[in-house]
Design a protein around this motif. Structure first.
Motif, PDB file in Angstrom:
ATOM      1  N   ARG A 135       0.798  -1.087   0.026  1.00 13.58           N
ATOM      2  CA  ARG A 135      -0.082  -0.074   0.160  1.00 13.58           C
ATOM      3  C   ARG A 135       0.886   1.289   0.108  1.00 13.58           C
ATOM      4  O   ARG A 135       1.975   1.196   0.834  1.00 13.58           O
ATOM      5  N   SER A 136       0.493   2.277  -0.879  1.00 12.66           N
ATOM      6  CA  SER A 136       1.346   3.519  -1.078  1.00 12.66           C
ATOM      7  C   SER A 136       0.413   4.618  -0.761  1.00 12.66           C
ATOM      8  O   SER A 136      -0.686   4.476  -0.706  1.00 12.66           O
ATOM      9  N   PRO A 139      -2.183   6.876  -4.219  1.00 12.97           N
ATOM     10  CA  PRO A 139      -3.248   5.990  -4.809  1.00 12.97           C
ATOM     11  C   PRO A 139      -2.842   5.501  -6.196  1.00 12.97           C
ATOM     12  O   PRO A 139      -3.162   4.612  -6.494  1.00 12.97           O
TER      13      PRO A 139
END
Length: 315
Positions: A135-136, A139
């Motif tokens: 997950r960054s 987005p």
């Protein structure tokens, strides 16, 4: 000594800026965010412009340009908050492969058929890689777990840090424009908030930081392109200057928006999140400060290697 860009360089950068402004605006970012972050048509458009082959030698079908031109285009990619991994593929991996003499995939890069991505030990993730997803904060970045085999090549690190800095300069430019435009239309006490000195001074400080970061970027790009011995120090300098300018501008833009910049309803948040993501990529602040300290001050094991002062500025 003439430090100005050539007419061809300026025309190239302006052409890319015009193209991205027409095809990659905030409405596209929102669509990509909602539909999976990638659109093959966007990548194909970049291929048709010849951008993946910008730094590929002409004998492999590319344009054969250098890191200064690539940095100019990377700035425009940051300004547009480009979702596609053009910078990593074309301006980091392509010149790295060419420098190593690994030319087998360069023609496929030019054609847009292959998109090799840099994997370096300094990053705990692969940008836009396939595999176990991470997950960054951004987005529109598709991060993945680092594979078992990674490179620790310092040249790859310098290319990645340089191009991250270039994108950060473009991001900062874009956020400053957004904050300035908002300050012109948001009213308080019967007049635009941009009329108040407090807002003017904050935006002016951002403009100064950005303008001071730009020549540092161009110097680093030229030094790395020409194989100057001190190039890694200049790369660290530009990473720090660009990160500071972009973070300052992001914080100021949020304040100008009355903190609404944090919200999804305001376009600014895309540029702000990309800034956060790139600020820690290819070496954090501590890493780059340490590289500069070792070169300028030295440490217990070595003497300084970079002379500073007006007598050495253009050595």
């Amino acid at each position: 000594m003439d430090f100005r860009f050539t007419e061809d360089q300026l025309t190239l950068a302006e052409g890319v800026r015009d193209y991205l402004e027409g095809t990659h605006g905030p409405e596209v970012l929102r669509r990509l965010d909602e539909q999976g972050a990638r659109d093959p048509a966007i990548w194909q458009g970049l291929v048709e412009m010849g951008l993946p082959g910008l730094m590929v030698p002409e004998e492999q079908g590319g344009l054969g340009l250098g890191l200064v031109e690539a940095a100019m285009i990377a700035v425009e990619c940051g300004r547009a908050c480009l979702a596609e991994p053009l910078v990593d593929v074309a301006f980091v991996m392509a010149p790295w492969l060419a420098a190593k003499g690994e030319t087998g995939s360069l023609a496929a890069i030019v054609a847009g058929e292959e998109r090799p991505l840099p994997v370096h030990a300094i990053n705990p993730w692969v940008a836009d890689g396939e595999g176990e997803a991470l997950r960054s904060v951004d987005p529109l970045r598709q991060l993945a777990v680092v594979p078992a085999k990674v490179s620790d090549d310092p040249h790859l690190l310098d290319l990645g840090a340089l191009m991250s800095a270039a994108q950060l300069v473009g991001l900062a430019d874009a956020m400053l424009v957004q904050a300035t435009e908002y300050a012109k239309v948001r009213t308080q006490f019967g007049q635009p908030i941009g009329a108040f000195q407090a807002i003017k001074h904050q935006l002016a400080s951002c403009a100064v930081a950005i303008e001071f970061a730009k020549p540092v970027l161009w110097r680093a790009a030229k030094a790395l392109n020409d194989g100057v011995e001190s190039a890694p120090v200049h790369v660290s300098h530009t990473k720090l200057a660009a990160t500071d300018a972009a973070f300052l501008t992001a914080e100021t833009a949020i304040q100008v928006h009355g903190a609404m910049g944090y919200t999804y309803e305001v376009d600014l948040h895309f540029w702000m999140k990309r800034t956060w993501a790139l600020g820690g990529a290819w070496g954090d602040r501590a890493f780059h400060v340490a590289r500069i300290d070792r070169a300028v001050i030295g440490d217990a094991d070595r003497e300084p290697t970079l002379a500073i002062g007006p007598d050495h500025t253009f050595a």
